[in-house]
Write a protein that holds these residues in place. Structure first.
Motif, PDB file in Angstrom:
ATOM      1  N   SER A   1       0.837  -1.194   0.000  1.00  0.00           N
ATOM      2  CA  SER A   1       0.000   0.000   0.000  1.00  0.00           C
ATOM      3  C   SER A   1       0.878   1.252   0.000  1.00  0.00           C
ATOM      4  N   GLU A   2       0.286   2.368  -0.338  1.00  0.00           N
ATOM      5  CA  GLU A   2       1.041   3.624  -0.319  1.00  0.00           C
ATOM      6  C   GLU A   2       1.535   3.928   1.094  1.00  0.00           C
ATOM      7  N   GLU A   3       0.696   3.709   2.071  1.00  0.00           N
ATOM      8  CA  GLU A   3       1.080   3.985   3.454  1.00  0.00           C
ATOM      9  C   GLU A   3       2.172   3.038   3.947  1.00  0.00           C
ATOM     10  N   GLY A   4       2.170   1.811   3.456  1.00  0.00           N
ATOM     11  CA  GLY A   4       3.148   0.824   3.912  1.00  0.00           C
ATOM     12  C   GLY A   4       4.417   0.764   3.099  1.00  0.00           C
ATOM     13  N   ASN A   5       4.526   1.602   2.076  1.00  0.00           N
ATOM     14  CA  ASN A   5       5.667   1.567   1.151  1.00  0.00           C
ATOM     15  C   ASN A   5       6.886   2.252   1.768  1.00  0.00           C
TER      16      ASN A   5
END
Length: 348
Positions: free
Chosen positions: A79-83
């Protein structure tokens, strides 16, 4: 998927109906596209089926809620947040640990979830790290690659796919990994699954393989044993080595110039496939005292594939020379050497 359907999903699939499980589902639903959410839930359902098949009991032999959390959170690194700056598996494990820690989950359970997520693509390791870790990898592997799908209860896969469609998961997931890796190559180091995936989508040689890393190590290591035989560094050198090996009577050297499933035409109308058949043909050529002269006629090369045509003159195998124009398809190997995929001196 909307939050309005969440209770139905939990009920219909028998997902762990705890506030923490509900929070994790909602978290993944918010962070990731639908194909990843579906994949994550299916992975749990398949993992639970594998547990049942092994006679493992939820709540006794494994922590069912923790298995669900590990599966449903395992891809939030995409995800974008987890990248972050690590492999997507490790970024996902770190993000999942932070999510669980914020909700007061005890560190022992967080450590298990971290291992399950960080190691879910690590064959031979995850299965040795505990029941929840092994089951999570098994369920994820079933949903991606069909591993152990034959052991699933009859009709389960059809039912869960009807509820949670695949949406071409394998390729959509690959694209998500590539999108991150192209921007942050450090997330796909050469000896990892993401690294192998990235290499296949870059020009040949743009990303190192194992032998490239050995060559760059600075220790001066050289091939030993069977791999010590000279390799063709260019497509043109295959012909040079073929003539040398034939003159020297080196059957194994000749065989080394072909891929294991290569096609070879030693005479018009005779098509051979595979190492054993090619070895027998080469032994026959050596025993006959044949000699071959190859002169480059033309070549076309695209990355790691080359189309080569030689003027060929074969003597010694019969009373008269055999003159032909070859058609050869060569492919560069992981070690950088070139070998035949197709070798047909009589293609018309």
């Amino acid at each position: 998927m909307t939050t309005d359907t969440r209770p139905s999903i939990f009920k219909r699939l028998g997902l762990p109906d705890t506030s923490l499980a509900q929070d994790a589902y909602a978290h993944v639903e918010r962070l990731t596209p639908t194909f990843l959410l579906h994949h994550s839930v299916r992975s749990y359902v398949f993992a639970r089926a594998h547990a049942q098949n092994k006679g493992l009991r939820a709540g006794t032999d494994y922590d069912d809620e923790l298995l669900f959390l590990s599966c449903v959170l395992h891809d939030i690194g995409l995800s974008e947040e987890g990248n972050g700056d690590h492999r997507f598996e490790v970024d996902g494990a770190d993000a999942a640990a932070a999510f669980l820690r914020e909700r007061g989950v005890e560190e022992r359970r967080i450590a298990i979830a971290w291992d399950a997520i960080a190691l879910h693509t690590s064959d031979g390791i995850a299965e040795r790290k505990g029941t929840e870790v092994a089951l999570a990898q098994a369920g994820i592997g079933t949903d991606i690659l069909g591993v152990q799908r034959e052991s699933l209860p009859s009709g389960l896969a059809d039912d869960v796919h009807a509820l949670l469609p695949r949406q071409d998961l394998g390729y959509a997931l690959s694209d998500a990994i590539l999108t991150q890796a192209r921007t942050k190559p450090q997330k796909a180091s050469p000896m990892t699954f993401p690294g192998d995936l990235l290499r296949r989508h870059l020009p040949y040689g743009a990303y190192p393989g194992w032998y490239d890393l050995l060559a760059a190590a600075g220790w001066g290591d050289k091939p030993v044993g069977a791999t010590a035989r000279r390799r063709a560094e260019t497509p043109q050198q295959v012909a040079t080595l073929f003539m040398e090996y034939l003159e020297a009577g080196d059957v194994e050297g000749l065989v080394s110039l072909y891929e294991p499933n290569a096609h070879f035409v030693p005479a018009p109308g005779t098509h051979l496939e595979g190492t054993d058949a090619i070895r027998a043909a080469m032994q026959q050529m050596v025993d006959s005292g044949a000699r071959l002269k190859l002169e480059l006629r033309d070549i076309r090369q695209v990355d790691d594939v080359a189309l080569v045509s030689n003027h060929a003159t074969l003597t010694g195998a019969g009373p008269e020379p055999v003159i032909s124009t070859t058609t050869e398809i060569l492919r560069r190997q992981p070690d950088g050497g070139w070998v035949h995929v197709v070798d047909d001196p009589f293609f018309i």
